[in-house]
Design an enzyme around this catalytic site. Structure first.
Site, mmCIF file in Angstrom:
data_model
loop_
_atom_site.group_PDB
_atom_site.id
_atom_site.type_symbol
_atom_site.label_atom_id
_atom_site.label_comp_id
_atom_site.label_asym_id
_atom_site.label_seq_id
_atom_site.Cartn_x
_atom_site.Cartn_y
_atom_site.Cartn_z
ATOM 1 C CG ASN A 254 -0.277 0.013 2.397
ATOM 2 O OD1 ASN A 254 0.725 -0.544 2.516
ATOM 3 N ND2 ASN A 254 -0.865 0.534 3.363
ATOM 4 N N GLY B 38 2.674 -5.585 7.579
ATOM 5 C CA GLY B 38 1.511 -6.662 6.656
ATOM 6 C C GLY B 38 0.349 -6.852 7.251
ATOM 7 C CB THR C 230 -3.525 -9.556 11.703
ATOM 8 O OG1 THR C 230 -3.491 -8.192 11.882
ATOM 9 C CG2 THR C 230 -3.556 -10.228 13.196
ATOM 10 C CB THR D 249 1.552 -12.255 6.784
ATOM 11 O OG1 THR D 249 0.560 -12.369 5.976
ATOM 12 C CG2 THR D 249 2.866 -12.714 6.234
ATOM 13 C CD GLU E 60 4.489 -1.274 13.387
ATOM 14 O OE1 GLU E 60 3.350 -0.869 13.602
ATOM 15 O OE2 GLU E 60 5.270 -1.028 14.457
ATOM 16 C CB CYS F 55 -2.242 0.150 8.217
ATOM 17 S SG CYS F 55 -0.920 1.420 8.477
ATOM 18 C CD GLU G 22 8.156 -0.022 11.891
ATOM 19 O OE1 GLU G 22 7.338 0.449 11.313
ATOM 20 O OE2 GLU G 22 8.929 -0.713 11.164
HETATM 21 P P1 NAD Z 1 0.723 -9.414 3.325
HETATM 22 O O1 NAD Z 1 0.709 -9.756 4.858
HETATM 23 O O2 NAD Z 1 -0.272 -10.340 2.471
HETATM 24 O O3 NAD Z 1 2.077 -9.094 2.832
HETATM 25 C C1 NAD Z 1 3.040 -8.182 3.180
HETATM 26 C C2 NAD Z 1 4.326 -8.625 2.853
HETATM 27 O O4 NAD Z 1 4.460 -10.275 3.542
HETATM 28 C C3 NAD Z 1 4.473 -9.032 1.632
HETATM 29 O O5 NAD Z 1 5.838 -8.538 0.949
HETATM 30 C C4 NAD Z 1 4.350 -10.538 1.379
HETATM 31 O O6 NAD Z 1 4.971 -10.971 0.201
HETATM 32 C C5 NAD Z 1 4.897 -11.016 2.545
HETATM 33 N N1 NAD Z 1 4.689 -12.380 3.136
HETATM 34 C C6 NAD Z 1 3.532 -12.868 2.831
HETATM 35 N N2 NAD Z 1 3.436 -14.125 3.459
HETATM 36 C C7 NAD Z 1 4.773 -14.263 4.125
HETATM 37 C C8 NAD Z 1 5.307 -15.260 4.862
HETATM 38 N N3 NAD Z 1 4.781 -16.424 5.055
HETATM 39 N N4 NAD Z 1 6.534 -15.001 5.217
HETATM 40 C C9 NAD Z 1 7.267 -13.944 4.913
HETATM 41 N N5 NAD Z 1 6.704 -13.089 4.418
HETATM 42 C C10 NAD Z 1 5.319 -13.449 3.659
HETATM 43 O O7 NAD Z 1 0.112 -8.083 3.463
HETATM 44 P P2 NAD Z 1 -0.541 -7.042 2.352
HETATM 45 O O8 NAD Z 1 -1.681 -7.511 1.682
HETATM 46 O O9 NAD Z 1 0.976 -7.019 1.303
HETATM 47 O O10 NAD Z 1 -0.622 -5.794 3.183
HETATM 48 C C11 NAD Z 1 -2.001 -5.268 3.625
HETATM 49 C C12 NAD Z 1 -1.822 -5.600 5.104
HETATM 50 O O11 NAD Z 1 -0.717 -4.571 5.548
HETATM 51 C C13 NAD Z 1 -3.012 -4.755 5.790
HETATM 52 O O12 NAD Z 1 -3.637 -5.644 6.867
HETATM 53 C C14 NAD Z 1 -2.535 -3.523 6.392
HETATM 54 O O13 NAD Z 1 -3.199 -3.016 7.523
HETATM 55 C C15 NAD Z 1 -1.264 -3.954 6.675
HETATM 56 N N6 NAD Z 1 -0.598 -2.615 6.906
HETATM 57 C C16 NAD Z 1 0.012 -2.368 8.351
HETATM 58 C C17 NAD Z 1 0.721 -1.242 8.650
HETATM 59 C C18 NAD Z 1 1.061 -0.820 9.959
HETATM 60 O O14 NAD Z 1 1.976 0.118 10.016
HETATM 61 N N7 NAD Z 1 0.522 -1.437 10.948
HETATM 62 C C19 NAD Z 1 0.955 -0.553 7.386
HETATM 63 C C20 NAD Z 1 0.742 -0.858 5.961
HETATM 64 C C21 NAD Z 1 -0.077 -1.892 5.923
#
Ligand code: NAD
Length: 485
Positions: free
Chosen positions: A153, A229, A231, A233, A251, A285, A464
């Site tokens: 995002n 990413g 929750t 994951t 995060e 997020c 962070e």
């Molecule tokens: P995601 O968890 O699907 O993927 C995030 C990253 O993790 C990607 O690079 C993905 O390839 C990697 N990944 C996936 N499975 C993995 C595994 N088994 N081992 C290691 N890496 C793995 O999330 P997304 O769809 O890319 O992002 C959206 C999510 O991120 C939403 O839930 C959003 O709220 C969250 N987010 C949180 C923050 C925050 O600061 N809290 C900021 C931005 C986005």
């Protein structure tokens, strides 16, 4: 497709094709067209990247803070010089408006780099004087090779938020950006070596989460994982890290409430809620996707808000008047539309939006959804509880502060909240009672990079920002010196 759009990994300062020779497709969300092919990396690629980082570690961690800062500052200068190009890359890869990519994303990438270049140099170390029994002083040592895993995002915004403190504290890095938005990281890596960061100090592997990401978190030489990413994951990463007792910074997702009290300034609140609900198509997020409004203000707020949201311009991210671009993928578009469909079945009232959108011209096949406001859903509706991560905001009303707090805290998440009131005592009381790592009063996304950033409950673990990032990327060591030594 031009050959230059076939990405490689960056290992030891060089472009390296994936060992297995396999590639993944990267699509442009606004058009649905193939944008690039990226390495479908696996454990062999991760192995090479970690080895390159480990080799670079003695040299990079041995440099003075000032030398490291000079490299990171130079990179910030280059980002500023090339902001237009980088914003174009980010906008094409994410579907977000070009203006947003420049004003928010690239401005923040530059700020992240500059901030941590300075913050690390101004970070004091501690000493504890024992008088006749001597002196303790505390060292902060780099961890070694760390993994940075980021979502789609805010691709470069979030990667630089981790990269800068990791580097400034002397660590070497293996980063894995989202497979949906790999392009801006590739561009940053190209610049980083020109900025003087030595080959191997930063390595970049592309690929899927299940294969490449998992290989990275499972690698025994990785000393810490900084992850942003979803929750689900995050839980898998915590489980992989636990047996090795390595640090994780998680995060994660959110389902953030906006609590609007009867005395709120309506103009200010409507403007704020449109931003908080729909910036980046609701794919931040921190977006407030649940509006909780006092029953006396509900009608007036709902009407004003529906008019303002219906006025947002959705379409081609390249056009200067576009407020809302495309969602990240066809799958995500379907997920968001699925929630809107469910709202209809649950008796929800769609106040505006509610449909997919096919703009004319080059964006006909893009993944667009109208900004959508929904009221009258049952309290236990999944739309009130699950993270939709799109342009969908629900409205509920409350009769008392207690009820507002109960509703706000009724979800599993606890990332952010906004409070809208003219009364300072209400603002402070509610900020204290709401379960969220971040609270904004009469505003949203006012960021100070020195402050702790992160969530409670299912929104994550750790913080962070400022000294929290610097502490995460270092190991603490206490040294005792006897007196008279
Ligand atoms: P995601 O968890 O699907 O993927 C995030 C990253 O993790 C990607 O690079 C993905 O390839 C990697 N990944 C996936 N499975 C993995 C595994 N088994 N081992 C290691 N890496 C793995 O999330 P997304 O769809 O890319 O992002 C959206 C999510 O991120 C939403 O839930 C959003 O709220 C969250 N987010 C949180 C923050 C925050 O600061 N809290 C900021 C931005 C986005």
């Amino acid at each position: 497709m031009a050959e230059r759009r076939k990405l490689s990994n960056w290992i030891g300062g060089e472009r390296r094709p994936p060992v297995g020779g396999q590639y993944l497709d990267d699509f442009e969300p606004a058009t649905g067209e193939l944008l690039a092919r990226i390495p479908d990396s696996g454990s062999e690629d991760v192995e090479l990247a970690v080895a390159a980082a480990a080799k670079a570690f003695p040299e990079w961690s041995g440099r003075s803070l000032q030398e490291r800062a000079r490299c990171v500052e130079r990179l910030a200068d280059m980002v500023a010089e090339r902001a237009e190009t980088l914003a174009g890359i980010e906008s094409a890869d994410t579907g977000k408006p070009l203006a947003l990519a420049k004003e928010i994303d690239m401005a923040r990438v530059e700020a992240n780099l500059r901030f941590f270049a300075g913050a690390a140099q101004h970070w004091p170390t501690e000493a504890h004087d024992m008088g006749a029994a001597g002196l303790n002083y505390t060292r902060r040592e780099p961890l070694g090779v760390v993994a940075l895993i980021t979502p789609w995002n805010l691709p470069l915004y979030l990667l630089s938020w981790k990269l800068a403190p990791a580097l400034m504290t002397g660590n070497c890095v293996v980063a894995k950006p989202s497979e949906l938005t790999p392009l801006s990281a590739d561009a940053l890596w190209e610049m980083a070596f020109e900025a003087g960061i030595p080959p191997g100090a930063i390595n970049l592997v592309h690929g899927s989460g299940a294969r490449c990401g998992q290989a990275l978190v499972d690698h025994p030489a990785i000393k810490a994982i900084s992850f942003t990413g979803g929750t689900r994951t995050g839980r898998m990463i915590a489980a992989a890290a636990a047996p090795r007792l390595i640090k994780t910074s998680l995060e994660l997702g959110g389902k953030n409430p906006a609590l609007v009290f009867a005395d709120a300034d309506l103009d200010q609140t409507v403007t704020g809620l449109v931003r908080a609900g729909f910036t980046n198509q609701g794919q931040v997020c921190l977006c407030c996707s649940r509006i909780l409004v006092h029953e006396n203000l509900k009608e007036a707020l709902t009407q004003r808000l529906a008019d303002a949201v219906a006025n947002l311009t959705v379409g081609d991210p390249n056009l200067p008047d576009t407020d809302q671009g495309a969602l990240i993928s066809a799958d995500h578009q379907q997920k968001v539309l699925g929630y809107i469909d469910l709202a209809g079945k649950e008796g929800g009232r769609i106040l505006c939006g509610g449909n997919a959108l096919d703009p004319d011209g080059r964006c006909r096949q893009g993944y667009f959804v109208e900004p959508t406001l929904i009221s009258d859903l049952p309290t236990d509706s999944r739309l009130h509880h699950e993270e939709i991560f799109g342009p969908v905001v629900t409205i509920q009303s409350f009769a008392s502060e207690d009820e507002a707090i109960t509703l706000a805290n009724s979800v599993d998440y606890g990332l952010a909240a906004t409070v809208w009131t003219r009364d300072l005592a209400t603002a402070q009381r509610v900020a204290g009672r709401v379960q969220a790592g971040l609270v904004w009063i009469n505003g949203w996304l006012v960021r100070d990079l020195r402050t702790p950033f992160g969530g409670m409950k299912d929104s994550g673990l750790g913080r962070e920002g400022g000294r929290w990032s610097l502490e995460f990327f270092t190991e603490t060591k206490n040294v005792h010196l006897p007196s008279g030594f």
